[in-house]
Design a protein around this motif. Structure first.
Motif, PDB file in Angstrom:
ATOM      1  N   ALA A   1      12.334   4.174  10.213  1.00 54.56           N
ATOM      2  CA  ALA A   1      11.578   2.987  10.231  1.00 54.56           C
ATOM      3  C   ALA A   1      11.764   1.969   9.024  1.00 54.56           C
ATOM      4  O   ALA A   1      11.749   0.688   9.202  1.00 54.56           O
ATOM      5  CB  ALA A   1      10.150   3.157  10.556  1.00 54.56           C
ATOM      6  N   SER A   2      11.908   2.498   7.823  1.00 53.98           N
ATOM      7  CA  SER A   2      12.191   1.790   7.000  1.00 53.98           C
ATOM      8  C   SER A   2      13.577   1.078   7.040  1.00 53.98           C
ATOM      9  O   SER A   2      13.846   0.048   6.535  1.00 53.98           O
ATOM     10  CB  SER A   2      12.014   2.370   5.442  1.00 53.98           C
ATOM     11  OG  SER A   2      12.397   1.648   4.428  1.00 53.98           O
TER      12      SER A   2
ATOM     13  N   GLY B   1      -2.637  -6.791   2.382  1.00 57.34           N
ATOM     14  CA  GLY B   1      -3.938  -7.178   2.968  1.00 57.34           C
ATOM     15  C   GLY B   1      -3.962  -6.925   4.290  1.00 57.34           C
ATOM     16  O   GLY B   1      -5.424  -6.706   4.686  1.00 57.34           O
ATOM     17  N   ALA B   2      -3.181  -6.647   4.889  1.00 57.80           N
ATOM     18  CA  ALA B   2      -3.354  -6.248   6.475  1.00 57.80           C
ATOM     19  C   ALA B   2      -3.958  -4.801   6.489  1.00 57.80           C
ATOM     20  O   ALA B   2      -4.472  -4.643   7.612  1.00 57.80           O
ATOM     21  CB  ALA B   2      -2.082  -6.233   7.277  1.00 57.80           C
ATOM     22  N   PHE B   3      -3.916  -4.046   5.538  1.00 58.84           N
ATOM     23  CA  PHE B   3      -4.289  -2.761   5.377  1.00 58.84           C
ATOM     24  C   PHE B   3      -5.368  -2.383   4.273  1.00 58.84           C
ATOM     25  O   PHE B   3      -5.787  -1.378   4.089  1.00 58.84           O
ATOM     26  CB  PHE B   3      -3.204  -1.747   5.110  1.00 58.84           C
ATOM     27  CG  PHE B   3      -2.139  -1.678   6.264  1.00 58.84           C
ATOM     28  CD1 PHE B   3      -1.972  -1.057   7.165  1.00 58.84           C
ATOM     29  CD2 PHE B   3      -0.897  -2.653   5.530  1.00 58.84           C
ATOM     30  CE1 PHE B   3      -1.048  -1.131   8.237  1.00 58.84           C
ATOM     31  CE2 PHE B   3       0.085  -2.792   6.834  1.00 58.84           C
ATOM     32  CZ  PHE B   3       0.088  -2.154   7.719  1.00 58.84           C
ATOM     33  N   SER B   4      -6.161  -3.521   4.295  1.00 62.96           N
ATOM     34  CA  SER B   4      -7.302  -3.517   3.170  1.00 62.96           C
ATOM     35  C   SER B   4      -8.392  -2.901   3.938  1.00 62.96           C
ATOM     36  O   SER B   4      -8.650  -2.728   5.236  1.00 62.96           O
ATOM     37  CB  SER B   4      -7.748  -4.800   2.717  1.00 62.96           C
ATOM     38  OG  SER B   4      -8.108  -5.826   4.011  1.00 62.96           O
TER      39      SER B   4
ATOM     40  N   GLY C   1       2.771   4.432  10.431  1.00 64.52           N
ATOM     41  CA  GLY C   1       4.310   4.241  10.191  1.00 64.52           C
ATOM     42  C   GLY C   1       4.674   3.050   9.355  1.00 64.52           C
ATOM     43  O   GLY C   1       5.938   3.045   9.151  1.00 64.52           O
ATOM     44  N   GLU C   2       3.684   2.308   8.991  1.00 60.65           N
ATOM     45  CA  GLU C   2       4.055   0.876   8.472  1.00 60.65           C
ATOM     46  C   GLU C   2       3.741   1.363   6.925  1.00 60.65           C
ATOM     47  O   GLU C   2       2.917   1.747   6.528  1.00 60.65           O
ATOM     48  CB  GLU C   2       3.214  -0.185   8.924  1.00 60.65           C
ATOM     49  CG  GLU C   2       3.506  -0.600  10.292  1.00 60.65           C
ATOM     50  CD  GLU C   2       4.785  -1.402  10.307  1.00 60.65           C
ATOM     51  OE1 GLU C   2       4.938  -2.352   9.534  1.00 60.65           O
ATOM     52  OE2 GLU C   2       5.803  -1.192  11.002  1.00 60.65           O
TER      53      GLU C   2
END
Length: 263
Positions: A27-28, A209-212, A185-186
């Protein structure tokens, strides 16, 4: 009436972590390839969401909804994504990518596949087309990992650090000198370090910030510190976040410069 749902599934990402880390690496590489051929994260996240919709992966939809918003997609674009052919919200390149994503996820008959492939080639280079197919293939694999493991989706306010730890994976990236935490997976964050003699010097920690709100910073710090200790190295915490974590966890003092070690 909601049927009883058993909770005895094997979480295959945890049971066979080497295979999952390899998938994360793929994925990376796909994300790097996308950037190299001019495909932005906004488009790739649309692909991730569309394939996850087709697969019916609630966990990946939950994760990539936030990632797609963070990448610049609007709430309206995400709300009507499953009906993208009936709107004019998406660019020709995004439409081509979504068509390819659907083909990759569903493997339709040859006539349909040829038609969609021809449409995609009008708006994507061969390099871009290849990357989109790889992106759709990769998220499809993550969909299956999450569905078969029955990764849970809970209301954000009910999520605990323990839940986040169970749903995340931390790896040490020796090439970039950092520990990386992945969620669905991100890449969700990282803790950078330098190695000096027998010291591992933590210099910076960052969570997207999307995973805070998921406790991923603590999950990342715990794994990084324990891995460092297990490798027989001592810790010099220049990073304020790592230092604050260590201040709350004195069990690591014996391996920390400025606490159990004086230099």
């Amino acid at each position: 009436m909601k049927p009883d749902v058993p909770h005895d599934r094997v979480w295959i990402d945890k049971q066979t972590p080497t295979a999952f880390r390899a998938l994360v690496k793929v994925a990376s590489e796909v994300r790097a390839a996308a950037a190299a051929v001019g495909l932005d994260r906004k488009l790739i996240e649309l692909v991730n969401l569309r394939v996850s919709q087709i697969s019916g992966c609630a966990f990946c939809l939950d994760t990539h909804q936030r990632a797609a918003l963070a990448a610049g997609n609007t709430e309206q674009e995400l709300a009507v994504l499953s009906a993208w052919r009936r709107t004019e919200l998406y660019s020709p390149m995004e439409q081509a990518a979504l068509a390819l994503a659907e083909v990759t996820a569903t493997l339709p008959d040859e006539h349909t596949m040829d038609r969609e492939y021809a449409f995609a080639r009008k708006h994507l280079t061969d390099d871009q087309l290849s990357v989109v197919v790889w992106a759709a293939t990769t998220i499809g694999a993550f969909n299956r990992v999450s569905i078969l493991s029955r990764h849970p989706v809970r209301a954000s306010k009910e999520k605990s650090t323990m839940t986040a730890a169970a749903e995340s994976t931390v790896v040490r990236n020796d090439e970039k000198h950092r520990y990386e935490v992945f969620y669905g997976g991100e890449l969700a964050g990282f803790a950078e370090y330098e190695e000096r003699d027998d010291e591992t010097v933590f210099t910076h920690t960052e969570i997207d910030g999307a995973f805070s709100g998921k406790g991923l910073g603590s999950t990342l710090a715990k794994h990084a510190i324990e891995d460092t200790v297990e490798r027989g190295r001592v810790i010099r915490p220049l990073c304020p976040f790592i230092k604050a974590y260590l201040d709350k966890h004195p069990q690591y003092d014996a391996q920390v410069i400025g606490k159990g070690i004086s230099r």
